[in-house]
Motif scaffolding. Structure first.
Motif, short mmCIF file in Angstrom:
data_model
loop_
_atom_site.label_atom_id
_atom_site.label_comp_id
_atom_site.label_asym_id
_atom_site.label_seq_id
_atom_site.Cartn_x
_atom_site.Cartn_y
_atom_site.Cartn_z
N GLY A 139 15.01 -19.73 36.31
CA GLY A 139 14.46 -19.55 34.97
C GLY A 139 13.15 -18.77 34.92
N PRO A 140 12.16 -19.11 35.75
CA PRO A 140 10.90 -18.35 35.68
C PRO A 140 11.07 -16.86 35.98
CG PRO A 140 10.54 -20.45 36.79
CD PRO A 140 12.04 -20.30 36.60
N LEU A 141 11.88 -16.53 36.99
CA LEU A 141 12.14 -15.12 37.29
C LEU A 141 12.84 -14.44 36.12
CD1 LEU A 141 12.24 -12.62 39.11
CD2 LEU A 141 14.29 -13.60 40.18
N ARG A 142 13.84 -15.09 35.57
CA ARG A 142 14.57 -14.52 34.44
C ARG A 142 13.64 -14.28 33.25
NH1 ARG A 142 19.89 -14.58 33.27
NH2 ARG A 142 20.40 -13.68 31.28
N ARG A 143 12.74 -15.25 32.97
CA ARG A 143 11.80 -15.09 31.86
C ARG A 143 10.87 -13.91 32.09
NH1 ARG A 143 12.55 -20.41 31.79
NH2 ARG A 143 10.85 -21.01 33.16
N THR A 144 10.36 -13.78 33.30
CA THR A 144 9.48 -12.65 33.61
C THR A 144 10.23 -11.33 33.45
OG1 THR A 144 8.16 -13.96 35.14
CG2 THR A 144 8.03 -11.57 35.39
N MET A 145 11.45 -11.29 33.96
CA MET A 145 12.25 -10.06 33.83
C MET A 145 12.48 -9.73 32.35
SD MET A 145 14.94 -10.49 36.98
CE MET A 145 15.64 -8.84 36.86
N LEU A 146 12.84 -10.71 31.55
CA LEU A 146 13.06 -10.47 30.12
C LEU A 146 11.77 -10.01 29.44
CD1 LEU A 146 15.42 -13.38 29.06
CD2 LEU A 146 15.83 -10.94 28.69
N ASP A 147 10.66 -10.68 29.73
CA ASP A 147 9.39 -10.34 29.09
C ASP A 147 8.94 -8.93 29.46
OD1 ASP A 147 9.33 -12.85 27.96
OD2 ASP A 147 7.81 -13.66 29.34
N GLU A 148 9.10 -8.56 30.73
CA GLU A 148 8.54 -7.30 31.19
C GLU A 148 9.53 -6.15 31.23
OE1 GLU A 148 5.88 -7.43 34.46
OE2 GLU A 148 5.17 -9.45 33.97
N LEU A 149 10.83 -6.46 31.33
CA LEU A 149 11.83 -5.39 31.46
C LEU A 149 12.87 -5.41 30.35
CD1 LEU A 149 12.54 -5.82 35.29
CD2 LEU A 149 10.99 -4.19 34.20
N GLY A 150 12.74 -6.32 29.41
CA GLY A 150 13.76 -6.50 28.38
C GLY A 150 14.07 -5.27 27.57
N ASP A 151 13.13 -4.34 27.51
CA ASP A 151 13.36 -3.10 26.75
C ASP A 151 13.72 -1.93 27.66
OD1 ASP A 151 10.90 -2.84 28.02
OD2 ASP A 151 9.90 -1.95 26.28
N SER A 152 14.00 -2.20 28.92
CA SER A 152 14.28 -1.13 29.89
C SER A 152 15.69 -1.22 30.43
CB SER A 152 13.31 -1.22 31.07
OG SER A 152 11.98 -1.06 30.64
N GLY A 153 16.31 -0.10 30.60
CA GLY A 153 17.62 -0.05 31.23
C GLY A 153 18.71 -0.68 30.39
N TRP A 154 19.72 -1.13 31.07
CA TRP A 154 20.91 -1.68 30.43
C TRP A 154 21.10 -3.10 30.91
CZ3 TRP A 154 26.41 0.24 32.09
CH2 TRP A 154 27.38 -0.40 31.33
N TRP A 155 20.97 -4.05 30.02
CA TRP A 155 21.17 -5.46 30.32
C TRP A 155 22.64 -5.77 30.06
CZ3 TRP A 155 17.40 -9.32 31.57
CH2 TRP A 155 16.14 -8.78 31.86
N LEU A 156 23.35 -6.10 31.11
CA LEU A 156 24.80 -6.29 31.04
C LEU A 156 25.15 -7.74 31.38
CD1 LEU A 156 27.72 -5.18 30.88
CD2 LEU A 156 27.47 -4.47 33.26
N ASP A 157 25.69 -8.45 30.40
CA ASP A 157 26.16 -9.81 30.63
C ASP A 157 27.54 -9.70 31.27
OD1 ASP A 157 27.21 -12.36 30.60
OD2 ASP A 157 26.61 -12.79 28.53
N ASN A 158 27.60 -9.99 32.55
CA ASN A 158 28.85 -9.87 33.31
C ASN A 158 29.52 -11.22 33.56
OD1 ASN A 158 26.63 -10.44 35.02
ND2 ASN A 158 27.78 -9.82 36.81
N ALA A 159 29.15 -12.23 32.80
CA ALA A 159 29.71 -13.57 33.02
C ALA A 159 31.22 -13.61 32.84
CB ALA A 159 29.05 -14.58 32.08
#
Length: 182
Positions: A139-159
């Motif tokens: 969770g902490p890593l995911r939150r940091t990634m979302l906060d800092e990279l959420g507007d970058s690249g392509w976020w792909l939900d591959n579930a």
């Protein structure tokens, strides 16, 4: 991705998001590609290794930067020789992404963040063998990634995608959705 020159494709996400499997399949989809595994490079340090989980602090940060620099050197070398470098590594924050972009320019840099829900990642991690299991709260890593990279690249939900489907989608659409530096 073919036909546009060898951009450097970075596939990231939290542990157990599918980076290793998918990056391997994406690399196989190109006539000339090289898969660069950040974990392999970081484990080249056989004595004095400091990791962000086992030994957080300045030495772990220094070794993470060394690994990123080595990833970029390899990716640049492969790209310059006409291979598509497919990088499998965790890009945890904006500073790390900015470092990758600066080191890889003027080549195109593409960022795909595999982003299945955290419960899927925890389930996948628990199903791994004991030696491969990360076993931490992602969770902490995911939150940091979302906060800092959420507007970058392509976020792909591959579930709900198989690894093969995920690789096919990335191969088909990365240049449309994942470019962070062109």
């Amino acid at each position: 991705m073919s036909g546009r020159g060898p951009g450097c494709l970075i596939i990231t996400g939290v542990p157990a998001a599918g980076k290793s499997t998918v990056s391997h399949l994406v690399s196989l989809s190109h006539p000339r590609a090289a898969r660069i595994d950040g974990d392999v490079l970081s484990y080249m340090v056989t004595s004095g290794r400091a990791g962000p989980v086992s030994s957080p602090g300045p030495e772990a940060d220094r070794q993470a930067r060394l690994c990123a620099r080595n990833i970029c050197a390899l990716a640049g070398n492969f790209a310059d020789e006409g291979f598509v470098p497919v990088v499998d590594t965790v890009v945890p924050d904006r500073e790390t992404l900015d470092f990758f972009v600066a080191e890889l320019r003027p080549r195109p840099v593409l960022l795909v963040v595999l982003a299945p829900p955290l419960d899927v990642c925890h389930r996948r991690d628990a199903a791994r063998g004991e030696r491969a299991r990360v076993g931490i709260d992602l969770g902490p890593l995911r939150r940091t990634m979302l906060d800092e990279l959420g507007d970058s690249g392509w976020w792909l939900d591959n579930a709900d995608l198989t690894p093969q489907e995920t690789a096919a989608v990335i191969t088909s659409h990365a240049y449309d959705k994942a470019v962070v530096a062109g």
